[in-house]
Structure formats: C-alpha cells, structure tokens
Design a protein around this motif. Sequence first.
Motif, PDB file in Angstrom:
ATOM      1  N   ALA A 182      -3.619   1.312  -8.191  1.00 20.23           N
ATOM      2  CA  ALA A 182      -3.474   1.746  -6.794  1.00 20.23           C
ATOM      3  C   ALA A 182      -4.821   1.680  -6.070  1.00 20.23           C
ATOM      4  N   ALA A 197      -5.502  -0.758  -2.869  1.00 19.36           N
ATOM      5  CA  ALA A 197      -6.020  -0.244  -1.598  1.00 19.36           C
ATOM      6  C   ALA A 197      -7.281  -0.998  -1.174  1.00 19.36           C
ATOM      7  N   ASP A 230     -13.168   5.557  -6.459  1.00 17.10           N
ATOM      8  CA  ASP A 230     -12.187   4.787  -5.702  1.00 17.10           C
ATOM      9  C   ASP A 230     -12.633   4.557  -4.260  1.00 17.10           C
ATOM     10  N   LEU A 288       0.831  -1.202   0.000  1.00 21.28           N
ATOM     11  CA  LEU A 288       0.000   0.000   0.000  1.00 21.28           C
ATOM     12  C   LEU A 288       0.866   1.253   0.000  1.00 21.28           C
ATOM     13  N   HIS A 289       0.757   2.014  -1.068  1.00 24.65           N
ATOM     14  CA  HIS A 289       1.553   3.228  -1.194  1.00 24.65           C
ATOM     15  C   HIS A 289       0.702   4.480  -1.251  1.00 24.65           C
ATOM     16  N   SER A 290      -0.596   4.308  -1.506  1.00 21.25           N
ATOM     17  CA  SER A 290      -1.489   5.469  -1.555  1.00 21.25           C
ATOM     18  C   SER A 290      -2.931   5.006  -1.424  1.00 21.25           C
ATOM     19  N   PHE A 291      -3.793   5.961  -1.113  1.00 19.22           N
ATOM     20  CA  PHE A 291      -5.233   5.735  -1.075  1.00 19.22           C
ATOM     21  C   PHE A 291      -5.875   6.682  -2.089  1.00 19.22           C
ATOM     22  N   PRO A 292      -6.004   6.241  -3.327  1.00 19.09           N
ATOM     23  CA  PRO A 292      -6.640   7.105  -4.321  1.00 19.09           C
ATOM     24  C   PRO A 292      -8.089   7.414  -3.919  1.00 19.09           C
ATOM     25  N   THR A 293      -8.490   8.649  -4.151  1.00 20.18           N
ATOM     26  CA  THR A 293      -9.849   9.057  -3.754  1.00 20.18           C
ATOM     27  C   THR A 293     -10.620   9.711  -4.898  1.00 20.18           C
ATOM     28  N   GLU A 294     -10.105   9.602  -6.099  1.00 16.79           N
ATOM     29  CA  GLU A 294     -10.791  10.203  -7.239  1.00 16.79           C
ATOM     30  C   GLU A 294     -11.845   9.244  -7.771  1.00 16.79           C
ATOM     31  N   THR A 321      -9.694   4.654 -10.725  1.00 21.63           N
ATOM     32  CA  THR A 321      -8.535   5.306 -11.328  1.00 21.63           C
ATOM     33  C   THR A 321      -7.379   4.398 -11.698  1.00 21.63           C
ATOM     34  N   ASP A 367     -13.163   1.089  -2.188  1.00 13.04           N
ATOM     35  CA  ASP A 367     -12.598   0.821  -0.861  1.00 13.04           C
ATOM     36  C   ASP A 367     -13.686   0.381   0.111  1.00 13.04           C
TER      37      ASP A 367
END
Length: 171
Positions: A133, A137, A54, A45-51, A130, A58
């Motif tokens: 990633a 997540a 996403d 896990l390197h990021s939590f995309p929120t666009e 997206t 999650d």
Amino acid sequence: MTTTDYLISAALILLVIPQMRGGRLTPRTLLLPLVSVSAAAAHYLHSFPTEGHDVQLDLFGVTMGIVLGLASGLATRVSVTEDGAAYSKAGWLAALLWVLGMGARSAFVYWAEHSGAHSIAQFSRDNLITGTAAWTAALLLMAVTQVVCRLVVVRVRAYRLTSPLVTPAVA
C-alpha cells in the motif's frame, strides 16, 4: 498484473500521442490527462500508509513526479497561432520523459510481482516501509504530480504568451 492493469498502464503511456501531435490548449487537453490519472488513482489507491518511512517514500515519489513533470513541461513547445490561441506540441524529449515516468512505474510493478518481490520486500524491511500500500501510494503520487506539474508548466507558458496583461520584456 491483470489485464486491466496492463490496459490502464498502456492508456497512461499512450497519452503521449496527443501531446506529440500537438494542438490548441483547450479544456479538453487539460482534462484528459487529469481525468485519466485520477481514474487510475481512484482504481488503485485505497489508503495512505504513514507508519515507518512511508511518508518519506511518498515525498520521494512526489519529488520525482515534480522533476519529470517540470522537465516534460519545459521540453514541450508552446506557441501562439495566428488567431491568438495557445498551441502546444511535445517534442521527443518531452515524450521520452513522459514515457519514462509512466513506463517506469509499470515496469516496477511488473518487477515487484515477479523476480523483484524478494528484493523489494528486503528493501522495505530495511527502510521501514510498511508494504504494498505504501509503494502504491508513492507511485500514484508520482504519476499525479507528474501530470499536474506538466500541465501547470505548459499552461503558465501559454498564459504568458497569450495574455494581454503580460507584456514582453524590453531589451
């Protein structure tokens, strides 16, 4: 998937073995699954995309983790030994749910990297997800949630059996 990916997946799936053998509920039996899934999350896990959608992806992963974790925890036998210690042992249903959750994520990743890549890319475009990633997540949130929910259910059930403050209901 790399050799490391296969080893991490296998280690998470094989955590079912000590659960099926059963044993006293100790800090070690609490920490082993938490540390294992946390290490996997830290590795991937390197990021939590929120666009786009996403966050909904999650939330779906978390929901599936809750369902699998609760069901697995409820399908685990919890008892008290003669000396008053809590003991748990996963039955076949609990083990199946564990392997289903952990194995499904590994199978999805394998499929995504092979014949399913086009289908997942199309689904992602159609549903405003997206990219990889976001999928990573969601899958890791599902794993963490499954582990935590199972542990909470088993520990709460054990507490109810062993705590002198919790009195059994009178019929």
